[in-house]
Write a protein that holds these residues in place. Structure first.
Motif, mmCIF file in Angstrom:
data_model
loop_
_atom_site.group_PDB
_atom_site.id
_atom_site.type_symbol
_atom_site.label_atom_id
_atom_site.label_comp_id
_atom_site.label_asym_id
_atom_site.label_seq_id
_atom_site.Cartn_x
_atom_site.Cartn_y
_atom_site.Cartn_z
ATOM 1 N N PHE A 1 -6.048 8.429 -17.953
ATOM 2 C CA PHE A 1 -4.617 8.461 -17.675
ATOM 3 C C PHE A 1 -4.337 7.982 -16.248
ATOM 4 C CE2 PHE A 1 -0.669 10.624 -16.418
ATOM 5 C CZ PHE A 1 0.170 10.207 -17.433
ATOM 6 N N GLU A 2 -5.214 8.268 -15.322
ATOM 7 C CA GLU A 2 -5.080 7.782 -13.941
ATOM 8 C C GLU A 2 -5.453 6.310 -13.833
ATOM 9 O OE1 GLU A 2 -3.895 9.424 -11.250
ATOM 10 O OE2 GLU A 2 -3.433 11.088 -12.594
ATOM 11 N N LEU A 3 -6.472 5.901 -14.560
ATOM 12 C CA LEU A 3 -6.974 4.525 -14.456
ATOM 13 C C LEU A 3 -5.982 3.495 -14.985
ATOM 14 C CD1 LEU A 3 -10.411 3.121 -14.914
ATOM 15 C CD2 LEU A 3 -8.656 2.262 -16.470
ATOM 16 N N ARG A 4 -5.351 3.763 -16.096
ATOM 17 C CA ARG A 4 -4.492 2.745 -16.732
ATOM 18 C C ARG A 4 -3.318 2.330 -15.858
ATOM 19 N NH1 ARG A 4 -4.935 4.018 -23.224
ATOM 20 N NH2 ARG A 4 -7.187 4.294 -23.166
ATOM 21 N N PRO A 5 -2.520 3.255 -15.334
ATOM 22 C CA PRO A 5 -1.435 2.805 -14.452
ATOM 23 C C PRO A 5 -1.964 2.129 -13.177
ATOM 24 C CG PRO A 5 -1.051 5.062 -15.157
ATOM 25 C CD PRO A 5 -2.420 4.687 -15.616
ATOM 26 N N ARG A 6 -3.089 2.637 -12.653
ATOM 27 C CA ARG A 6 -3.663 2.019 -11.452
ATOM 28 C C ARG A 6 -4.083 0.576 -11.748
ATOM 29 N NH1 ARG A 6 -6.780 5.927 -10.084
ATOM 30 N NH2 ARG A 6 -8.650 5.226 -11.131
ATOM 31 N N ALA A 7 -4.644 0.332 -12.934
ATOM 32 C CA ALA A 7 -5.027 -1.029 -13.321
ATOM 33 C C ALA A 7 -3.795 -1.930 -13.414
ATOM 34 C CB ALA A 7 -5.768 -1.008 -14.657
ATOM 35 N N MET A 8 -2.706 -1.401 -13.991
ATOM 36 C CA MET A 8 -1.477 -2.189 -14.100
ATOM 37 C C MET A 8 -0.890 -2.470 -12.718
ATOM 38 S SD MET A 8 0.330 -0.618 -17.520
ATOM 39 C CE MET A 8 -0.052 1.107 -17.288
ATOM 40 N N GLU A 9 -0.878 -1.460 -11.845
ATOM 41 C CA GLU A 9 -0.345 -1.647 -10.486
ATOM 42 C C GLU A 9 -1.168 -2.665 -9.709
ATOM 43 O OE1 GLU A 9 -0.363 2.301 -8.901
ATOM 44 O OE2 GLU A 9 1.256 2.957 -10.226
ATOM 45 N N THR A 10 -2.486 -2.607 -9.874
ATOM 46 C CA THR A 10 -3.368 -3.557 -9.194
ATOM 47 C C THR A 10 -3.104 -4.976 -9.681
ATOM 48 O OG1 THR A 10 -5.059 -1.864 -8.874
ATOM 49 C CG2 THR A 10 -5.785 -4.155 -8.735
ATOM 50 N N ALA A 11 -2.946 -5.137 -10.979
ATOM 51 C CA ALA A 11 -2.674 -6.473 -11.530
ATOM 52 C C ALA A 11 -1.363 -7.029 -10.991
ATOM 53 C CB ALA A 11 -2.648 -6.410 -13.055
ATOM 54 N N VAL A 12 -0.320 -6.209 -10.949
ATOM 55 C CA VAL A 12 0.974 -6.667 -10.440
ATOM 56 C C VAL A 12 0.872 -6.980 -8.942
ATOM 57 C CG1 VAL A 12 3.375 -5.986 -10.010
ATOM 58 C CG2 VAL A 12 2.334 -5.558 -12.230
ATOM 59 N N ALA A 13 0.127 -6.184 -8.195
ATOM 60 C CA ALA A 13 -0.058 -6.451 -6.765
ATOM 61 C C ALA A 13 -0.775 -7.782 -6.548
ATOM 62 C CB ALA A 13 -0.837 -5.311 -6.112
ATOM 63 N N ARG A 14 -1.755 -8.083 -7.389
ATOM 64 C CA ARG A 14 -2.459 -9.369 -7.283
ATOM 65 C C ARG A 14 -1.509 -10.532 -7.587
ATOM 66 N NH1 ARG A 14 -8.175 -7.859 -10.244
ATOM 67 N NH2 ARG A 14 -9.020 -6.649 -8.503
ATOM 68 N N LEU A 15 -0.703 -10.377 -8.620
ATOM 69 C CA LEU A 15 0.264 -11.424 -8.952
ATOM 70 C C LEU A 15 1.259 -11.605 -7.806
ATOM 71 C CD1 LEU A 15 0.955 -10.532 -12.687
ATOM 72 C CD2 LEU A 15 -0.311 -12.522 -11.817
ATOM 73 N N ASP A 16 1.692 -10.502 -7.221
ATOM 74 C CA ASP A 16 2.605 -10.563 -6.086
ATOM 75 C C ASP A 16 1.958 -11.307 -4.921
ATOM 76 O OD1 ASP A 16 4.960 -10.063 -4.607
ATOM 77 O OD2 ASP A 16 4.082 -8.236 -3.767
ATOM 78 N N ALA A 17 0.689 -11.012 -4.639
ATOM 79 C CA ALA A 17 -0.020 -11.680 -3.546
ATOM 80 C C ALA A 17 -0.149 -13.183 -3.803
ATOM 81 C CB ALA A 17 -1.404 -11.054 -3.360
ATOM 82 N N GLU A 18 -0.194 -13.574 -5.071
ATOM 83 C CA GLU A 18 -0.252 -14.998 -5.435
ATOM 84 C C GLU A 18 1.118 -15.664 -5.384
ATOM 85 O OE1 GLU A 18 -2.131 -15.434 -9.247
ATOM 86 O OE2 GLU A 18 -3.876 -14.259 -8.631
ATOM 87 N N GLY A 19 2.177 -14.879 -5.169
ATOM 88 C CA GLY A 19 3.515 -15.443 -5.077
ATOM 89 C C GLY A 19 4.237 -15.574 -6.396
ATOM 90 N N VAL A 20 3.730 -14.940 -7.448
ATOM 91 C CA VAL A 20 4.344 -15.053 -8.767
ATOM 92 C C VAL A 20 5.800 -14.576 -8.754
ATOM 93 C CG1 VAL A 20 4.278 -14.133 -11.130
ATOM 94 C CG2 VAL A 20 2.189 -14.957 -10.043
ATOM 95 N N PHE A 21 6.102 -13.582 -7.932
ATOM 96 C CA PHE A 21 7.447 -13.035 -7.877
ATOM 97 C C PHE A 21 8.293 -13.697 -6.796
ATOM 98 C CE2 PHE A 21 4.574 -9.632 -9.345
ATOM 99 C CZ PHE A 21 5.013 -9.573 -10.657
#
Length: 137
Positions: free
Chosen positions: A79-99
């Protein structure tokens, strides 16, 4: 981002968000304060927006099993891992400039069409129903 729970036999993320304008319009439509809706992902016109892009991720969540079938300690960790994985993925996309970056990030974009119209497929998210405490409660 939501982990929508059981969906077609597995677990997987779904995006949902509010713009200030959409939140104000929906709260007015439902006759309640914006804060009553702010955390309701299913009431947002952005619920499940772009969900086809997340389709390849769903088997990864499904392979991890059903939280309710796991022993308590394993379920808590998962339950802790799944949201953390999603947050990490979105943070990586953000760092790539996707947003977007700089001024482009804050540029207003048109809101998506309401779900289920000719220009968008129906969403699998269901609007929240009224409760005894009121339409937004």
């Amino acid at each position: 981002m939501q982990d929508r729970g059981k969906h077609n036999g597995g677990y997987g993320p779904a995006l949902s968000a509010w713009s200030a304008e959409a939140l104000a319009a929906e709260s007015e439509r439902q006759g309640c304060a914006p804060l009553d809706l702010k955390w309701s992902y299913a009431d947002s016109p952005f619920c499940c927006y772009g969900e086809a892009h997340l389709e390849p991720v769903r088997p990864l969540f499904e392979a991890r099993g059903d939280l309710f079938d796991l022993p308590d300690d394993a379920a808590d960790a998962e339950f802790e891992l799944r949201p953390r994985a999603m947050e990490t993925a979105v943070a990586r996309l953000d760092a790539e400039g996707v947003f977007g970056t700089g001024a482009d990030r804050h540029r207003r974009r048109p809101a998506p069409a309401p779900t289920g119209t000719a220009s968008s497929p129906p969403s699998r998210c269901r609007p929240r129903t009224a409760t005894t405490s009121g339409p937004c409660g």
